[in-house]
Design a protein around this motif. Structure first.
Motif, short mmCIF file in Angstrom:
data_model
loop_
_atom_site.label_atom_id
_atom_site.label_comp_id
_atom_site.label_asym_id
_atom_site.label_seq_id
_atom_site.Cartn_x
_atom_site.Cartn_y
_atom_site.Cartn_z
N VAL A 265 0.84 -1.21 0.00
CA VAL A 265 0.00 0.00 0.00
C VAL A 265 0.87 1.25 0.00
O VAL A 265 0.59 2.22 -0.71
CB VAL A 265 -0.93 0.00 1.24
N GLU A 266 1.93 1.24 0.77
CA GLU A 266 2.83 2.39 0.82
C GLU A 266 3.55 2.57 -0.50
O GLU A 266 3.78 3.70 -0.94
CB GLU A 266 3.84 2.22 1.96
N LYS A 267 3.94 1.47 -1.14
CA LYS A 267 4.66 1.56 -2.41
C LYS A 267 3.83 2.23 -3.49
O LYS A 267 4.37 2.87 -4.39
CB LYS A 267 5.08 0.16 -2.87
N GLU A 268 2.51 2.09 -3.41
CA GLU A 268 1.65 2.69 -4.43
C GLU A 268 1.68 4.21 -4.39
O GLU A 268 1.26 4.87 -5.33
CB GLU A 268 0.21 2.20 -4.23
N LYS A 269 2.18 4.77 -3.30
CA LYS A 269 2.25 6.23 -3.17
C LYS A 269 3.52 6.79 -3.81
O LYS A 269 3.69 8.01 -3.85
CB LYS A 269 2.21 6.63 -1.70
N TYR A 270 4.39 5.91 -4.30
CA TYR A 270 5.67 6.35 -4.85
C TYR A 270 5.75 6.06 -6.34
O TYR A 270 5.13 5.11 -6.84
CB TYR A 270 6.82 5.66 -4.13
N GLN A 271 6.54 6.86 -7.03
CA GLN A 271 6.78 6.65 -8.45
C GLN A 271 7.75 5.49 -8.65
O GLN A 271 8.65 5.30 -7.84
CB GLN A 271 7.39 7.90 -9.08
N PRO A 272 7.59 4.76 -9.73
CA PRO A 272 8.63 3.77 -10.06
C PRO A 272 9.88 4.47 -10.56
O PRO A 272 9.83 5.65 -10.94
CB PRO A 272 7.97 2.94 -11.17
N SER A 273 10.99 3.78 -10.55
CA SER A 273 12.23 4.34 -11.07
C SER A 273 12.32 4.05 -12.56
O SER A 273 11.96 2.96 -13.01
CB SER A 273 13.43 3.73 -10.34
N TYR A 274 12.79 5.02 -13.33
CA TYR A 274 12.96 4.83 -14.77
C TYR A 274 14.43 5.00 -15.12
O TYR A 274 15.17 5.74 -14.47
CB TYR A 274 12.10 5.84 -15.55
N GLU A 275 14.85 4.34 -16.17
CA GLU A 275 16.25 4.32 -16.55
C GLU A 275 16.74 5.66 -17.12
O GLU A 275 17.93 5.86 -17.26
CB GLU A 275 16.52 3.23 -17.60
N CYS A 276 15.82 6.54 -17.46
CA CYS A 276 16.23 7.83 -17.98
C CYS A 276 15.29 8.90 -17.44
O CYS A 276 14.25 8.58 -16.86
CB CYS A 276 16.23 7.85 -19.51
N THR A 277 15.66 10.15 -17.61
CA THR A 277 14.88 11.27 -17.08
C THR A 277 14.51 12.21 -18.22
O THR A 277 15.38 12.72 -18.91
CB THR A 277 15.70 12.06 -16.04
N VAL A 278 13.22 12.41 -18.40
CA VAL A 278 12.74 13.36 -19.41
C VAL A 278 12.63 14.73 -18.75
O VAL A 278 11.94 14.89 -17.74
CB VAL A 278 11.38 12.95 -19.98
N LEU A 279 13.34 15.71 -19.28
CA LEU A 279 13.30 17.05 -18.70
C LEU A 279 11.91 17.65 -18.89
O LEU A 279 11.33 17.57 -19.98
CB LEU A 279 14.35 17.96 -19.34
N THR A 280 11.37 18.23 -17.83
CA THR A 280 10.04 18.83 -17.86
C THR A 280 10.08 20.18 -18.56
O THR A 280 10.99 20.98 -18.34
CB THR A 280 9.51 19.03 -16.43
N GLU A 281 9.10 20.44 -19.38
CA GLU A 281 9.04 21.71 -20.10
C GLU A 281 8.74 22.86 -19.15
O GLU A 281 7.88 22.76 -18.27
CB GLU A 281 7.97 21.67 -21.20
N VAL A 282 9.45 23.96 -19.33
CA VAL A 282 9.23 25.17 -18.55
C VAL A 282 8.53 26.18 -19.46
O VAL A 282 9.03 26.49 -20.54
CB VAL A 282 10.56 25.78 -18.06
N PRO A 283 7.37 26.72 -19.07
CA PRO A 283 6.69 27.72 -19.90
C PRO A 283 7.62 28.89 -20.21
O PRO A 283 8.31 29.40 -19.33
CB PRO A 283 5.51 28.17 -19.02
N LEU A 284 7.62 29.30 -21.47
CA LEU A 284 8.57 30.32 -21.91
C LEU A 284 8.37 31.65 -21.19
O LEU A 284 9.34 32.37 -20.93
CB LEU A 284 8.45 30.54 -23.43
N GLU A 285 7.11 31.96 -20.86
CA GLU A 285 6.89 33.25 -20.19
C GLU A 285 7.47 33.27 -18.79
O GLU A 285 7.61 34.32 -18.18
CB GLU A 285 5.39 33.56 -20.12
N GLN A 286 7.86 32.11 -18.28
CA GLN A 286 8.43 32.04 -16.95
C GLN A 286 9.95 31.99 -16.98
O GLN A 286 10.60 31.87 -15.95
CB GLN A 286 7.89 30.82 -16.21
N VAL A 287 10.51 32.04 -18.15
CA VAL A 287 11.97 32.05 -18.28
C VAL A 287 12.40 33.44 -18.66
O VAL A 287 12.04 33.94 -19.71
CB VAL A 287 12.44 31.05 -19.35
#
Length: 520
Positions: A265-287
């Motif tokens: 039950v506790e494990k369901e609250k966590y993300q699985p690990s992935y072999e790579c990391t996709v960078l999250t997009e940052v809205p341009l107006e915030q850069v």
């Protein structure tokens, strides 16, 4: 470390996953040799993949995730870091990726969708290491200078040029210790290998080791290249921690062991690990990027993102979608709301500084200029923070929350600055309520000094008479006796006592004697 996988095998993470700021890469196939499997032993827990095989297909595992959607492939950009995410991150939090100091990591670069308009054209990208915590974002230049003093001749971030591919040009500026620039062809397979030479614990108080290290942000900004105006077209980032050599591998092992001890039950609250990391997009107006020269000013690069990254990941998925602290809006340095990221460095005129006395003890207004903010800070004994807030207008400063100010200024000064900004009244030492005999409405008197003179002046102001017209103050004692109301009597009054005020004309003068009758 080199990854034997093709960027064409990776597609954009689903919309639902993006709103939660999760880096969920979708991968159709990877060829991983024995050495790579050994490096990332166990990091695919949660996906049901066998680590012992020399090659395996992850597409079915990822497609089985309920949040996966193969949408948004017709446009945009994608940066994928060849490093595993931690399994000890909760579902509503941003992923965290561990890196080893000085180790080369691949970042796949891809322009998604139709590339016909990009034939013969190039893109210019800046990769840099920034601080994740807003407190450090405001002190980025000082932190980098301090690091440079202890590590002369070294860089925070390097590009491993021999391993990189598809790059047209690489520019590693000596003055930009935490970033580098490169030009790449979006129509060809491209990838840049980076090395991070600092570790997270080098920026913690007293250089605490291990897991106490501060998180960084790995950020990539992409601009048009070869045109008159260098326009920002995309920005992506991810949260990382950097450990001493092999430290990231040990931390992954520790996280996996902790997760194995948790219940299902506790494990369901966590993300699985992935072999790579996709960078999250940052809205341009915030850069924030103030002209091309600002882009080449690494020490100010993160200060321009003062609020975005922290806020994006501070709350729920719904909250995080609005801003990306020190990332932007409420934080990349930017805050869609804080004008610090939207203004060029301002200068404080002599006239502004000469008006310092006019701001002492007065609240700051939202329409105050940057110069007036500086004068207000100086007048209210916040001199050490004038440089940090030198580009802030009154509205920018008032938008910061109490927690924001504590992160920037520390606990004591953060609370003090918040109270000053909110113009909070000083808590009175005694509150009493008074009314006239013919009136049923009471008036509150807030006493700070607990002197009979203070009470006399407040009564005179309340009933619109001169303080000179009140000669003596009395209060009603036991059996209805009159007690002279001096400082000592006042200091022993009960909190929130109620009184009826009776004024008696003196026989020998024009003054009045005021009696406070107790009301039970």
């Amino acid at each position: 470390m080199s990854f034997g996988w093709s960027l064409n095998d990776v597609v954009t993470q689903g919309n639902k996953r993006s709103k939660m700021s999760h880096h969920v890469p979708t991968i159709t196939s990877w060829d991983i040799n024995d050495s790579l499997a050994a490096d990332f032993d166990g990091s695919l827990s949660g996906l049901g993949s066998e680590l012992g095989t020399t090659s395996y297909n992850m597409s079915e595992a990822l497609l089985a995730l309920p949040v996966f959607k193969s949408e948004n492939l017709d446009n945009g950009y994608q940066y994928i870091l060849g490093a595993a995410t931690s399994p000890a991150v909760k579902l509503n939090e941003e992923t965290l990726t561990y890196l080893n100091q000085g180790q080369s990591y691949e970042i796949k670069l891809k322009k998604l969708g139709d590339l016909s308009d990009f034939q013969g054209k190039y893109l210019r990208s800046i990769v840099k290491i920034c601080f994740h915590e807003r407190r450090l974002q405001y002190m980025e230049k000082e932190q980098i200078d301090s690091w440079q003093n202890t590590r002369p001749g070294e860089r925070i971030l390097d590009i491993d040029v021999p391993l990189s591919y598809g790059l047209i040009d690489v520019n590693i500026d000596r003055e930009r210790l935490n970033g580098a620039e490169f030009v790449w062809d979006p129509t060809k397979e491209s990838g840049v290998y980076i090395r991070v030479n600092c570790i997270s614990t080098e920026f913690t108080a007293k250089k605490h080791g291990g897991e106490k290290g501060v998180p960084f942000r790995l950020q990539i900004e992409t601009y048009n290249h070869g045109e008159n105006e260098s326009k920002l077209v995309h920005c992506g980032s991810c949260q990382i921690k950097v450990f001493k050599p092999k430290g990231a591998d040990r931390k992954h092992k520790t996280d996996r062991e902790k997760m194995e001890k948790r219940t299902e039950v506790e494990k369901e609250k966590y993300q699985p690990s992935y072999e790579c990391t996709v960078l999250t997009e940052v809205p341009l107006e915030q850069v924030t990027h103030v002209a091309t020269s600002a882009v080449k000013s690494p020490n100010n690069a993160f200060a321009s993102l003062t609020q975005s990254f922290s806020d994006l990941h501070a709350g729920s998925p719904a909250q995080s979608s609005k801003t990306f602290p020190g990332d932007g809006d409420d934080s990349s340095s930017c805050n869609g709301g804080t004008g610090s990221s939207k203004k060029l460095k301002s200068t404080v005129s002599t006239d502004d500084l000469n008006t310092t006395a006019n701001f002492r003890g007065k609240p700051l207004t939202c329409d105050a200029s940057a110069g007036e903010v500086t004068a207000w800070l100086q007048a209210n004994r916040f001199n050490s923070y004038k440089e940090i807030f030198q580009n802030f207008s009154g509205g920018d400063l008032l938008r910061l929350t109490r927690d924001d100010l504590i992160q920037i200024c520390g606990l004591a000064d953060g609370i003090r600055l918040n109270n000053a900004l909110q113009a909070k009244a000083i808590r009175p030492r005694l509150i009493i309520y008074v009314c006239q005999e013919s009136d049923s409405v009471y008036h509150a008197l807030y006493l700070e000094h607990l002197t009979s003179q203070e009470l006399l002046e407040k009564l005179a102001q309340l009933y619109n008479v001169s303080a000179d017209q009140i000669g003596e103050l009395y209060c009603q004692g036991p059996s209805g006796i009159y007690v002279l109301l001096n400082d000592e009597v006042l200091q022993n009054m009960s909190e929130q006592s109620r009184f009826c005020v009776e004024a008696m004309k003196s026989d020998s003068s024009d003054q009045y004697k005021v009696l406070l009758k107790s009301i039970s």
